[in-house]
Write a protein that holds these residues in place. Structure first.
Motif, PDB file in Angstrom:
ATOM      1  N   PHE A 256       0.823  -1.214   0.000  1.00  0.00           N
ATOM      2  CA  PHE A 256       0.000   0.000   0.000  1.00  0.00           C
ATOM      3  C   PHE A 256       0.859   1.268   0.000  1.00  0.00           C
ATOM      4  CE2 PHE A 256      -3.607  -2.721   1.147  1.00  0.00           C
ATOM      5  CZ  PHE A 256      -4.572  -2.159   0.325  1.00  0.00           C
ATOM      6  N   ARG A 257       1.970   1.233   0.730  1.00  0.00           N
ATOM      7  CA  ARG A 257       2.860   2.401   0.698  1.00  0.00           C
ATOM      8  C   ARG A 257       3.392   2.624  -0.714  1.00  0.00           C
ATOM      9  NH1 ARG A 257       6.097   3.936   5.617  1.00  0.00           N
ATOM     10  NH2 ARG A 257       4.826   3.321   7.379  1.00  0.00           N
ATOM     11  N   LEU A 259       1.968   1.852  -3.506  1.00  0.00           N
ATOM     12  CA  LEU A 259       0.878   2.422  -4.284  1.00  0.00           C
ATOM     13  C   LEU A 259       0.697   3.897  -3.932  1.00  0.00           C
ATOM     14  CD1 LEU A 259      -1.275   1.607  -6.370  1.00  0.00           C
ATOM     15  CD2 LEU A 259      -2.830   1.142  -4.469  1.00  0.00           C
ATOM     16  N   GLY A 260       0.733   4.192  -2.631  1.00  0.00           N
ATOM     17  CA  GLY A 260       0.562   5.568  -2.176  1.00  0.00           C
ATOM     18  C   GLY A 260       1.627   6.489  -2.747  1.00  0.00           C
ATOM     19  N   ILE A 261       2.859   6.017  -2.798  1.00  0.00           N
ATOM     20  CA  ILE A 261       3.943   6.845  -3.326  1.00  0.00           C
ATOM     21  C   ILE A 261       3.795   7.015  -4.841  1.00  0.00           C
ATOM     22  CG2 ILE A 261       6.442   7.000  -3.677  1.00  0.00           C
ATOM     23  CD1 ILE A 261       6.758   5.611  -0.927  1.00  0.00           C
ATOM     24  N   GLU A 263       1.168   6.877  -6.618  1.00  0.00           N
ATOM     25  CA  GLU A 263      -0.013   7.692  -6.944  1.00  0.00           C
ATOM     26  C   GLU A 263       0.172   9.159  -6.556  1.00  0.00           C
ATOM     27  OE1 GLU A 263      -3.700   4.476  -6.729  1.00  0.00           O
ATOM     28  OE2 GLU A 263      -3.253   5.714  -4.983  1.00  0.00           O
ATOM     29  N   ASN A 264       1.237   9.457  -5.804  1.00  0.00           N
ATOM     30  CA  ASN A 264       1.377  10.817  -5.290  1.00  0.00           C
ATOM     31  C   ASN A 264       2.682  11.525  -5.617  1.00  0.00           C
ATOM     32  OD1 ASN A 264      -0.996  11.688  -3.441  1.00  0.00           O
ATOM     33  ND2 ASN A 264      -0.704   9.514  -3.010  1.00  0.00           N
ATOM     34  N   ALA A 265       3.733  10.763  -5.961  1.00  0.00           N
ATOM     35  CA  ALA A 265       5.030  11.403  -6.173  1.00  0.00           C
ATOM     36  C   ALA A 265       4.950  12.439  -7.290  1.00  0.00           C
ATOM     37  CB  ALA A 265       6.091  10.359  -6.493  1.00  0.00           C
ATOM     38  N   ARG A 266       5.751  13.480  -7.178  1.00  0.00           N
ATOM     39  CA  ARG A 266       5.837  14.516  -8.217  1.00  0.00           C
ATOM     40  C   ARG A 266       7.144  14.412  -8.979  1.00  0.00           C
ATOM     41  NH1 ARG A 266       0.791  14.235  -6.783  1.00  0.00           N
ATOM     42  NH2 ARG A 266      -0.421  16.013  -7.453  1.00  0.00           N
ATOM     43  N   THR A 267       8.053  13.575  -8.489  1.00  0.00           N
ATOM     44  CA  THR A 267       9.314  13.341  -9.194  1.00  0.00           C
ATOM     45  C   THR A 267       9.831  11.983  -8.736  1.00  0.00           C
ATOM     46  OG1 THR A 267      11.465  14.285  -9.752  1.00  0.00           O
ATOM     47  CG2 THR A 267      10.741  14.607  -7.478  1.00  0.00           C
ATOM     48  N   ILE A 268      10.281  11.149  -9.682  1.00  0.00           N
ATOM     49  CA  ILE A 268      10.685   9.790  -9.304  1.00  0.00           C
ATOM     50  C   ILE A 268      11.656   9.224 -10.334  1.00  0.00           C
ATOM     51  CG2 ILE A 268       8.728   8.605 -10.452  1.00  0.00           C
ATOM     52  CD1 ILE A 268       8.557   6.852  -7.853  1.00  0.00           C
TER      53      ILE A 268
END
Lengths: 337, 337
Positions: A256-257, A259-261, A263-268
């Protein structure tokens, strides 16, 4: 040993490659420009001769490509890094992108068929068909005793390499990969990271392939590899189930973490993305989350630097990490609705 | 210098504490059981005498509490750790939980008023009212030259400590806290982590308080502290805006990842939660995300081990991390609808 489509959550793709050389032309290491062109012409002629009902091929020449375009073909596994370094090389890519034929790589001709999921046998059949089409027009370098002659002795014989790209997060998490690598070596089977020889494992993805091409026929190689892969899948599933029983919250938390990252990261970066997508695949298989596995497999390809840069028409700089994050959010968002 | 409610995104709470001792009773370090009981009775009597229109107080005695209940009062800042170690101690908690009066802590009496956001002056006024009520019935230890006499010399004089709990993520991120601590020390003002003396900063939250209680009157202390806090808020806002201009994607990425993890984790420690919630507060202030700041402030309290354990009726073990993750998901989910 038919199509094991149900294994698609663990086996991402299956690939068969045949190395061939043209009789009467010097091997690639010694070849001159003129003969290189001749090799390309010969393959092109043979393909033009194929049944009109078959999907057609596009010719792509290294000299016409920029760095990004070369990189993209490598990321898609349609051509190799070595290939991209030779300005005399070309590749014929079938419209469905399941088949590619490199010309003037290490060998004159490398036929490759790559299919989704665990379909080794079908990939072999398709590569064989293409081989037959070429052989109608091209005389291969062949020795009655040794079989197909190749630039590197390790390919002499069948000239075949069969491999699968496989996702082994639990065996990796459980530190069982080194054992597995050593065991498989005794059976002439190697495990590598996903972008070929020496490349690191990204996102717990591995390439497993036969090492021996001499002394065994193609059928036997495919059958052996198939049963070894079956066994590895079984092990991976066992460890997954053990973890689920003994450590469910730990696994759920990781999935889940991730997925959370995503779905939310702005740079990766591509490395972090691969690591997190690996957990998404695992979570989907264990029914912790619901995601379309085929979509996730396409996602893995689409976030590679060359492909991503090409898709969005922006250069490979740090800013590409922002585009990657945006792209992932878009795909996962679509997947959720 | 009225209520600065608009600063509630940076200042979480304001607190004023008055230390008082009862004339004719030995100081707390020397006191016997009987006199301890007498002190409690005196305070109880004085409170019963207060105007019926005022909110009433509940008496809580340390000897009646289990470990968790003690811990909870400390986490809510209604009593101190030292207080919870003395079986002869009691605390009178006003129904609205804005006022608490510890009896038999370091001093016989410690009146405390704690209010949301930046309301130092109002907290001082309320503490003063309570002080007046007690003084109607109790004779304080008071010296015409030194003022209120206290157990520790650092409290002699006004016996007052005023403090705010403040959220300084950007000054922390920008490594400006050490400078700030040294500068403030010269003005007799200290900065500490949120659970009192020597405690580490959790989630970029700090307690800023006056150190000097002697030689200045209460009004001056409050006014000085107020203007120092105003200056710190200005600095924090400047750094936030600089970061937003120079590094927007970096900030957005941090904030959204924090939200993604909090909304998805299945197990999380209080330390990690505080760190991530700090970014949520920052992101809300910078309008990167929308969250109800008052709800987020309540969340910070509700995830502390004692309070959480009490709310869900489960012991403080590793499993509490699972409950915390669930609790956070519930609150953030509610916040989003």
């Amino acid at each position: 040993m038919s199509t094991d489509y149900k294994e698609k959550d663990i086996v991402i793709s299956s690939r068969v490659r045949l190395a061939r050389n043209i009789k009467d032309l010097p091997f690639a290491a010694m070849i001159q420009e003129e003969d290189s062109k001749k090799a390309i012409k010969l393959v092109e002629g043979a393909l033009n001769n194929q049944d009109q009902s078959m999907p057609s091929f596009n010719k792509v020449e290294v000299k016409d490509l920029n760095t990004n375009e070369k990189r993209m073909l490598v990321e898609k596994h349609l051509a190799s890094k070595e290939w991209s370094k030779n300005d005399e090389a070309a590749v014929f890519i079938r419209k469905d992108e399941n088949v590619s034929i490199m010309v003037n790589e290490e060998d004159h001709i490398r036929i490759q068929c790559i299919l989704d999921s665990f379909q080794l046998r079908r990939a072999f059949d398709i590569a064989n068909e293409i081989d037959d089409i070429l052989e109608e027009k091209i005389r291969y370098a062949f020795d009655d005793k040794y079989g197909y002659l190749t630039a590197c002795p390790s390919n002499v014989g069948t000239g075949m390499r069969a491999s699968v790209m496989i996702h082994l997060p639990s065996l990796t998490l459980g530190n069982q990969m080194n054992d597995l690598i050593q065991t498989l070596a005794r059976f002439g089977i190697t495990i590598r990271g996903i972008y070929g020889e020496g490349s690191q494992s990204l996102g717990d993805l591995y390439q497993i392939s036969n090492q021996i091409t001499l002394g065994l026929n193609e059928e036997t190689i495919i059958r052996n590899l198939h049963s070894v892969i079956k066994e590895i899948i079984k092990r991976e599933r066992n460890v997954r189930n053990e973890m689920l029983i003994n450590n469910r919250i730990y696994l759920e938390d990781k999935v889940f973490r991730a997925l959370g990252i995503l779905e939310n990261a702005r740079t990766i970066t591509v490395e972090e993305s691969m690591k997190l997508i690996s957990l998404i695949r695992l979570g989907t298989d264990l029914e912790i989350i619901e995601q379309d596995i085929s979509e996730i497999n396409r996602l893995i390809l689409s976030i590679q630097p060359g492909i991503l840069s090409h898709t969005y028409g922006i250069p490979i700089t740090n800013k590409l990490d922002n585009t990657r994050a945006e792209h992932i959010r878009k795909i996962l968002g679509k997947n959720n609705t």
